[in-house]
Write a protein that holds these residues in place. Structure first.
Motif, PDB file in Angstrom:
ATOM      1  N   GLU A 275       0.886  -1.159   0.000  1.00 58.06           N
ATOM      2  CA  GLU A 275       0.000   0.000   0.000  1.00 58.06           C
ATOM      3  C   GLU A 275       0.929   1.216   0.000  1.00 58.06           C
ATOM      4  O   GLU A 275       1.553   1.524   1.018  1.00 58.06           O
ATOM      5  N   GLU A 276       1.055   1.861  -1.148  1.00 52.43           N
ATOM      6  CA  GLU A 276       2.095   2.866  -1.310  1.00 52.43           C
ATOM      7  C   GLU A 276       1.584   4.265  -0.978  1.00 52.43           C
ATOM      8  O   GLU A 276       0.507   4.664  -1.419  1.00 52.43           O
ATOM      9  N   HIS A 277       2.364   5.007  -0.183  1.00 51.14           N
ATOM     10  CA  HIS A 277       2.007   6.385   0.145  1.00 51.14           C
ATOM     11  C   HIS A 277       3.210   7.285  -0.045  1.00 51.14           C
ATOM     12  O   HIS A 277       4.334   6.875   0.220  1.00 51.14           O
ATOM     13  N   TYR A 278       2.936   8.512  -0.436  1.00 45.77           N
ATOM     14  CA  TYR A 278       4.021   9.471  -0.544  1.00 45.77           C
ATOM     15  C   TYR A 278       4.286  10.132   0.808  1.00 45.77           C
ATOM     16  O   TYR A 278       3.381  10.695   1.425  1.00 45.77           O
TER      17      TYR A 278
ATOM     18  N   ARG B 124      -0.515  16.082  -5.370  1.00 48.58           N
ATOM     19  CA  ARG B 124      -1.832  15.452  -5.289  1.00 48.58           C
ATOM     20  C   ARG B 124      -2.517  15.722  -3.955  1.00 48.58           C
ATOM     21  O   ARG B 124      -3.720  15.892  -3.867  1.00 48.58           O
ATOM     22  N   THR B 125      -1.698  15.754  -2.875  1.00 52.73           N
ATOM     23  CA  THR B 125      -2.304  15.897  -1.546  1.00 52.73           C
ATOM     24  C   THR B 125      -1.966  17.240  -0.900  1.00 52.73           C
ATOM     25  O   THR B 125      -2.458  17.548   0.178  1.00 52.73           O
ATOM     26  N   GLN B 126      -1.064  18.011  -1.554  1.00 54.68           N
ATOM     27  CA  GLN B 126      -0.591  19.269  -0.958  1.00 54.68           C
ATOM     28  C   GLN B 126       0.059  19.046   0.397  1.00 54.68           C
ATOM     29  O   GLN B 126      -0.044  19.886   1.292  1.00 54.68           O
ATOM     30  N   SER B 127       0.721  17.902   0.565  1.00 54.42           N
ATOM     31  CA  SER B 127       1.249  17.573   1.892  1.00 54.42           C
ATOM     32  C   SER B 127       2.581  16.832   1.806  1.00 54.42           C
ATOM     33  O   SER B 127       2.871  16.156   0.807  1.00 54.42           O
ATOM     34  N   PHE B 128       3.386  16.965   2.879  1.00 49.20           N
ATOM     35  CA  PHE B 128       4.609  16.172   3.037  1.00 49.20           C
ATOM     36  C   PHE B 128       4.243  14.775   3.542  1.00 49.20           C
ATOM     37  O   PHE B 128       4.891  13.788   3.261  1.00 49.20           O
ATOM     38  N   LEU B 129       3.211  14.778   4.358  1.00 37.92           N
ATOM     39  CA  LEU B 129       2.886  13.569   5.122  1.00 37.92           C
ATOM     40  C   LEU B 129       1.414  13.637   5.477  1.00 37.92           C
ATOM     41  O   LEU B 129       0.997  14.500   6.245  1.00 37.92           O
ATOM     42  N   THR B 130       0.620  12.770   4.903  1.00 37.67           N
ATOM     43  CA  THR B 130      -0.815  12.816   5.183  1.00 37.67           C
ATOM     44  C   THR B 130      -1.189  11.903   6.347  1.00 37.67           C
ATOM     45  O   THR B 130      -0.464  10.957   6.670  1.00 37.67           O
ATOM     46  N   TRP B 131      -2.329  12.199   6.926  1.00 37.40           N
ATOM     47  CA  TRP B 131      -2.880  11.383   7.999  1.00 37.40           C
ATOM     48  C   TRP B 131      -3.103   9.960   7.493  1.00 37.40           C
ATOM     49  O   TRP B 131      -2.860   8.992   8.200  1.00 37.40           O
ATOM     50  N   GLU B 132      -3.481   9.825   6.213  1.00 34.53           N
ATOM     51  CA  GLU B 132      -3.726   8.503   5.629  1.00 34.53           C
ATOM     52  C   GLU B 132      -2.453   7.646   5.630  1.00 34.53           C
ATOM     53  O   GLU B 132      -2.526   6.432   5.808  1.00 34.53           O
TER      54      GLU B 132
END
Ligand code: IPM
Ligand code: IPM
Lengths: 334, 334
Positions: A36-39, A47-55
């Protein structure tokens, strides 16, 4: 059987390409993992405007196993390192760095076989610093009974599970009598519950000297955060460097987030010339964590064979893929 | 010519016997030094009822050169280490530990030639620690502009005087941005005044890995107190250990107090089997400090020859004395 879901953070720089390599090698080895790949990285993800998302964090919390590539820690940029953020957010309290001589890679030292277990949440990493007056600054080193007991427990438990003989607590309590003194007190308390495992205390400066003279003097080493940072790199140097040594972070509730501890090497990123060994061996450590029996040994042996063939410092990605895909894994059953 | 007066603190344990060895070797080599001996040690001296008298400190302040044997630092005994007390009282702001391969002593590393320059008065050695609540303790690390500039100045001055090419500042400013950040800022300021000397900054963990892989990557290293403690021991390990590496503390107004940095080895004390090499080479460093031309080279060469002959780890005191007295010093002119 249904595959095991695991989180993958490819990371910065060479991260994506070495993560790709690990994915392909795991696939070639029929490892039953679904990624399950996350940036997570130092650039904002468009895509998320984030360094690290809650997801991303939730993904690790749910899957309980994950693998992360290198993430850059900019010096003096004011914002916290992502590595530290992940440690804090996921309460990754122990960092385990095994360090063993790789059959395929010759260094000045033979038969090194050390386990560094590092307290991963406090000490000099408190983030508490301030200027007292102009030209006078201070940093706070925090040691708590809770975190010290927790990492000591982990170290002794690890030693027992892995048939290790001895745990050495590394400290500088001759200077920091209260902080490192508390750390030692906690280690002693836990040591009493493990009468079959030898326990000793070694001052950090002396430990470094002894490691360099004769690493066989040690077995499992447990220590506060900063000493762990230093000693684990020293140990990595004994066997060839951070490009060859795995790392795994352990969190409350059995979370295991393995990682490549080397840098993100932006200068060679995108050239497919980065050495995936550390991330691969870190991936192997989560297979062991998941009790996937023969897979971890298969992949580890294959990577040693591979290293033995490569004559250069770097293990070339394509070369390694060709090996794993074309030749197949030795003793592969599937 | 009138002899130069120098202070001698033989110290604890094996201190008196190795100090005796150095005295005899210096005598055999016709070194024009007259020793002013004082007791400083962890046992109370029955003659003065003291661990450390004011006269002992005054002696160093007057003579400006001194040599000290090992002094034990009891862990958790509540009172401050005598080593630290001397550093504070005499304001010994820089600790210089040269580390070079000794021709007579084989290790895994060849041609090591490093100089560690350590800030000697602050950092984690502030002595400021307290319990916040039960189970939570903290230590303060202090970094000041004054002490950082002073040691950086010393390091660059040393590099220039000794024809060294490069100064590396060792730090962990990616975590301790304020304290280690200030240290680096001061190093950079000083570096600008020495355009002929290369300057670089290396994170401590990475530095340890690189030292172990290839010590030739470094030349002069300058760093805050705790890192200096750790790195100087690591470097000593590369060439054989603390029993072979000299150390000299530099204070305001040109005080030089050289020392044996190894332990006081109470277990072998009084058996005349202790290795005097460290104290001897530290003695040599004060001869260099005093510009005594050929004497330091003579003694250093003789001690190498001596080490080459000895087949055991320890250089036996009697053996070494026999050599220096009986055979005389090579190229001795007097
Ligand atoms: C990148 C840095 C913040 C990190 C640390 O200091 O812990 C690294 O050195 C490590 O060991 O994981
Ligand atoms: C004995 C101890 C207090 C001392 C220190 O930590 O500085 C020693 O290790 C040293 O390097 O001189």
């Amino acid at each position: 059987s249904t595959p095991i879901r695991a989180t993958l953070f490819p990371g910065d720089g060479i991260g994506p390409e070495i993560a790709e390599s690990v994915k392909q090698i795991f696939k070639a080895a029929d490892v039953p993992i679904e990624w399950e790949e996350h940036y997570v990285g130092t650039e904002i993800d468009p895509r998320t405007q984030s360094f690290l998302t809650w997801e991303s964090l939730e993904s690790v919390r749910q899957n309980r196993v994950g693998l992360k590539g290198p993430m850059a820690t900019p010096i003096g940029k004011g914002h916290r390192s992502l590595n530290l953020t992940l440690r804090k957010e996921l309460n990754l309290y122990a960092n385990v760095r095994p360090c063993y001589s790789l059959p395929g890679y010759k260094t000045r030292y033979d038969n090194v076989n050390l386990i560094t277990i590092r307290e991963n949440t406090e000490g000099e990493y408190s983030g508490l610093e301030h200027q007292v007056v102009r030209g006078v600054v201070e940093s706070l080193k925090i040691i708590t009974r809770q975190a010290s007991l927790r990492v000591a427990e982990y170290a002794f438990h690890y030693a027992k599970e892995h048939g290790r003989e001895r745990v050495s607590a590394i400290h500088k309590a001759n200077i920091m009598q209260k902080t490192d003194g508390l750390f030692l007190k906690c280690c002693r308390e836990v040591a009493e519950k493990y009468p079959d495992i030898k326990y000793e205390e070694v001052v950090i400066d002396n430990c470094c000297m002894m490691l360099v003279k004769n690493p066989a003097l040690f077995d499992v080493l447990v220590m506060p955060n900063l000493y762990g940072d230093i000693i684990s790199d020293l140990c990595a140097g004994l066997v060839g460097g951070l490009g060859l040594t795995p790392s795994c972070n352990i969190g409350e509730g059995g979370i295991a987030l393995a990682e490549a501890v080397h840098g993100s090497a932006p200068d060679i990123a995108g050239k497919n010339s980065a050495n995936p060994t550390t991330l691969l061996l870190s991936g192997v450590s989560i297979l062991r964590h998941l009790n996937l029996h023969d897979k971890p040994d298969q992949i580890q042996n294959a990577s040693s064979t591979q290293l033995q063939k490569g004559s250069t410092e770097l293990l070339i990605l394509e070369f390694s893929l060709a090996f794993f895909q074309g030749v197949g894994l030795p003793q592969q059953s599937a």
